[in-house]
Design an enzyme around this catalytic site. Structure first.
Site, PDB file in Angstrom:
ATOM      1  N   ASP A  27      39.616 -69.424   8.918  1.00 35.40           N
ATOM      2  CA  ASP A  27      39.014 -69.972  10.142  1.00 35.40           C
ATOM      3  C   ASP A  27      40.080 -70.152  11.214  1.00 35.40           C
ATOM      4  O   ASP A  27      39.777 -70.370  12.376  1.00 35.40           O
ATOM      5  CB  ASP A  27      38.357 -71.327   9.853  1.00 35.40           C
ATOM      6  N   ASP A  35      28.519 -66.822   3.796  1.00 44.51           N
ATOM      7  CA  ASP A  35      29.436 -67.962   3.792  1.00 44.51           C
ATOM      8  C   ASP A  35      29.158 -68.894   2.611  1.00 44.51           C
ATOM      9  O   ASP A  35      28.085 -68.833   1.996  1.00 44.51           O
ATOM     10  CB  ASP A  35      29.265 -68.727   5.119  1.00 44.51           C
TER      11      ASP A  35
HETATM   12  C1  GLA Z   1      32.613 -71.573   8.130  1.00 45.13           C
HETATM   13  C2  GLA Z   1      33.127 -70.198   8.505  1.00 45.13           C
HETATM   14  C3  GLA Z   1      33.153 -70.056  10.000  1.00 45.13           C
HETATM   15  C4  GLA Z   1      31.783 -70.284  10.568  1.00 45.13           C
HETATM   16  C5  GLA Z   1      31.274 -71.641  10.131  1.00 45.13           C
HETATM   17  C6  GLA Z   1      29.831 -71.847  10.526  1.00 45.13           C
HETATM   18  O1  GLA Z   1      33.522 -72.556   8.477  1.00 45.13           O
HETATM   19  O2  GLA Z   1      34.376 -69.983   7.957  1.00 45.13           O
HETATM   20  O3  GLA Z   1      33.622 -68.790  10.367  1.00 45.13           O
HETATM   21  O4  GLA Z   1      30.919 -69.272  10.140  1.00 45.13           O
HETATM   22  O5  GLA Z   1      31.359 -71.806   8.717  1.00 45.13           O
HETATM   23  O6  GLA Z   1      29.347 -73.071  10.131  1.00 45.13           O
END
Ligand code: GLA
Length: 748
Positions: free
Chosen positions: A543, A473
């Site tokens: 997300d 990420d």
């Molecule tokens: C980002 C990712 C999510 C999750 C969060 C965790 O927003 O896109 O899928 O992994 O971080 O903090």
């Protein structure tokens, strides 16, 4: 400077290294005006050497003979590469200041050569040099014959006695000629990626770009479709589609010129990235990939999908496992017991992998929210007293694989890492430090930082060999664009150094751990770009897991990216942010068009939902997955134009297809045209069967078979307000958020 190009795609061509030596003469007529023809199976790009200049005369469908371009006094569409120079009043693809302070660049043709570099891939290099200065440009093309994709990149070499300042240095340049130009771009933000918009280009300059650094595709995607003469449609019309393979700041420039030609070029964004190329150094730009289609957007997408599977993604032809990710199920609020239960429940419904998301690390600064712990990649002993291996074992005991989340390019100020190495972050010492999501971005240009980031992954994977998957990420864009590592006069290089550093680390990881699955994520789809593909198996599309929103997000994404790479998860209802209540079938039917996953707390599902999920996962694994992940996509009914949407995938042998249809906005009395299939064998006979139904065992199954020709010309009727849906050729979409999935299978 390091070669960007060589590190990435060439590793996949290495098995053909022997052939690289076998230089072939270029396809050229060595008379007065040599032609340079770059050809794929269906398309051709034709240049002509006119004295010192190389001009583009044609980009379109492949022809049998190009000699006519040698003799005809056709006006060229434009140069091989537009540079800043006297008489060029347009935006320049290459703009540098030579060592004596001269602002213009006048390139002359030196030579060209062409050679096969892999089966179905031909490379052509055209070498140009400034008329006065020892500054040369190699313009490189790779023609991927079967996929009808051409890539363009440049290598800039400074052999002048002093530094050359680089301001703009696009990878690829295309001069086009049509009456009108319609640009489709893909804009977005967190939770709403890849929205499509189309506009007719008028005189002037249109720039698509990113200055975000890390989350380089959140605002806009580095991808475009250019309808020639008419707006781009799905199955007809001429168009060019292209993208920049770079995970940092990028730009795409479109300029409609006085003579109605359009110049289009793209590559690394020169904005804020002016830097000096030292004498003796060279710089290679990333790939600018493009395709030409005379059959609309659908064909262009399929070209890109095939290319991505074949040359882009890691193991792009290998089926991906289904998985359960705990993020939306728990967020930061979990302990060992809760995770163990999720693993058990996930196994119960049939997922193949469990992925532990954010929140598992940090002790002095426990990661209990997004305010602390980033950088301290030690398991949190309070939450997970028995460590990672304990969870790996639990997962494996259920016959599943184990994956884990990391965000190694970032650090919270509240972390041991930041206490120790405050100089490791991107920063401008005289400015306030800005944060996004309470975190700073590490300066990936620094060798020590690269070693640290590699070490995070190396330690995890070597200490816990049971980890099969990493979700990588990056949740902050650049705010302080400066480096304490680079000298003052090289600060403009910081954006490039970052992405190069990132690629260097990823190269090391891929070399040491070739089998570990990796997902690229940047607050959702913030790094969905072709530069990332060579390191990853898939990306986190958004997300936003609300299935209605996902119909649109995935629709846009599908224009350039294949389903095998597009992670799509079923989440809880009502949606955590949208608050929308969606039926379990609708949620699965939407997620099944990508790499299916689950992202919720299974214990909060009803018994019925669990039973349905079990059946849906089985259906996906056995019937849907091979077709969706490896097949060809046909978009049939656009959600942008209708209140229903439909798409289908066809297996490479055309013996199976899966059709998806959704009713995303219900208005009683809406009437819909038949859904006509595409991509089938017209002479083959197919049976149709609705799958993933709420009534397993009572699926509609055609006793008779239908020819591919019939299914493509007549198709399925849509029953949305009234009518009998029992007919196997009827798609029943009664009411909002209804959906159908149909298997179409060749009769042996
Ligand atoms: C980002 C990712 C999510 C999750 C969060 C965790 O927003 O896109 O899928 O992994 O971080 O903090």
């Amino acid at each position: 400077m390091t070669s960007l190009f060589s590190i990435k795609y060439w590793k996949q061509l290495l098995p053909f290294g022997v052939m690289i030596c076998a230089t072939l003469p270029a396809f050229s007529m060595e008379k007065e005006n040599p032609l340079i023809v770059i050809e794929t199976k269906q398309t051709a790009l034709v240049y002509r050497v006119d004295g010192d200049e190389v001009n583009c005369y044609y980009f379109g469908e492949r022809m049998g003979d190009y000699q006519v371009f040698q003799s005809l006094a056709l006006p060229a569409k434009g140069p091989l590469l537009g540079t800043s120079r006297g008489q060029n009043f347009n935006e320049a693809a290459l703009r540098v200041t030579h060592h004596e302070g001269v602002l213009s660049t006048e390139l002359k043709y030196l030579k060209h050569e062409s050679m096969p570099v892999a089966e179905g891939v031909t490379q052509t290099i055209i070498t140009l040099k400034d008329k006065v200065y020892d500054f040369s440009v190699e313009v490189r093309f790779e023609a991927y014959s079967n996929e009808d994709i051409i890539s363009m990149s440049t290598k800039l070499k400074n052999q002048e006695p002093g530094p050359v300042l680089l301001y703009d240095y696009a990878s690829g340049y295309l001069p086009l000629k049509a009456g009108k130009y319609f640009l489709t771009s893909f804009h977005g933000e967190w939770y709403s990626e890849m929205n499509m918009q189309e506009e007719e280009l008028t005189r002037g300059i249109k720039i698509l770009d990113s200055k975000h650094g890390t989350r380089s595709t959140h605002k806009l995607s580095p991808a475009f479709i250019l309808g020639l003469d008419q707006p781009a449609t799905e199955n007809s019309g001429r168009l060019v589609a292209g993208t920049v393979a770079w995970s940092g700041n990028w730009s795409l420039v479109f300029e409609k010129q006085v003579n109605e030609t359009l110049q289009c070029f793209g590559g690394i964004n020169g904005y804020g990235s002016e830097w000096a190329l030292s004498p003796g150094d060279s710089f290679e730009t990333p790939q600018f990939l493009f395709t030409y289609s005379a059959q609309g957007k659908g064909l262009a997408s399929r070209n890109f999908h095939r290319w991505a599977r074949q040359y882009g993604l890691v193991n792009g032809e290998t089926l991906r496992p289904t998985l359960l990710n705990n993020w939306e199920g728990t967020y930061f609020d979990f302990d060992e017991k809760k995770i163990e239960e999720i693993i058990k429940d996930g196994a119960g419904i049939g997922v193949e992998m469990f992925v532990l998301d954010d929140g598992w690390f940090g002790n002095k600064y426990p990661r209990n929210d997004d305010g602390a712990g980033l950088g301290d990649w030690e398991v949190n002993r309070e939450k997970l007293p028995n460590g990672i291996d304990h969870l790996v074992k639990k997962t494996q005991a259920h016959g599943m694989k184990f994956g884990i989340w990391i965000e190694p390019e970032m650090v919270n100020p509240a972390s041991e890492l930041y206490e120790k190495y405050p100089g490791w972050i991107l920063q401008e010492p005289t400015r306030d430090k800005y944060r996004q999501r309470n975190q700073y971005v590490l300066d990936m240009g620094q060798a020590e930082v690269q070693d640290f980031v590699f070490g995070v992954v190396d330690r995890l994977l070597s200490q816990h060999p049971g980890i099969s998957y990493i979700k990588w990420d990056a949740n902050s864009h650049f705010s302080n664009v400066g480096s304490t590592y680079l000298p003052q006069d090289k600060q403009g290089f910081v954006n490039i150094a970052y992405t190069q550093g990132l690629y260097r680390v990823l190269d090391r990881i891929r070399a040491k751990y070739p089998d570990v699955l990796m997902q690229v994520c940047a607050s959702g789809g913030g790094r969905v770009d072709y530069g990332s593909l060579p390191y990853f198996h898939e990306f986190w599309t958004s997300d936003d897991t609300d299935a209605l929103q996902r119909i649109f997000i995935q629709w846009g994404t599908s224009h350039f990216f294949p389903a095998i790479a597009m992670a799509a998860h079923v989440s809880a209802t009502p949606g955590h942010l949208t608050k929308r209540v969606l039926p379990i079938k609708f949620r699965f039917d939407v997620a099944m068009t990508g790499r299916l996953g689950i992202e919720l707390q299974p214990s909060q599902m009803s018994g019925e939902e669990k039973e349905f999920s079990k059946m849906a996962l089985k259906t996906y694994k056995e019937i849907v997955r091979p077709v969706v992940q490896l097949g060809d996509l046909y978009r049939l009914v656009s959600p942008y134009e209708h209140n229903i949407a439909s798409l289908m995938y066809v297996s490479p042998g055309r013996d199976r297809a899966i059709l998806f249809a959704y009713h995303h906005h219900f208005r009683f009395g809406d009437m819909f045209d038949n859904i006509r299939l595409q991509g089938l064998d017209p002479s083959a006979q197919y049976r149709v069967r609705d799958i993933n139904t709420l009534d397993p065992g009572k699926e509609k199954w055609s006793e008779t078979s239908y020819s591919g020709e019939f299914l493509m010309n007549h198709g399925f009727s849509v029953i949305s307000s009234w009518g009998n849906t029992d007919d196997p050729l009827a798609i029943g979409l009664f009411g909002e958020y209804t959906s159908e999935v149909v298997e179409i299978k060749r009769v042996e």
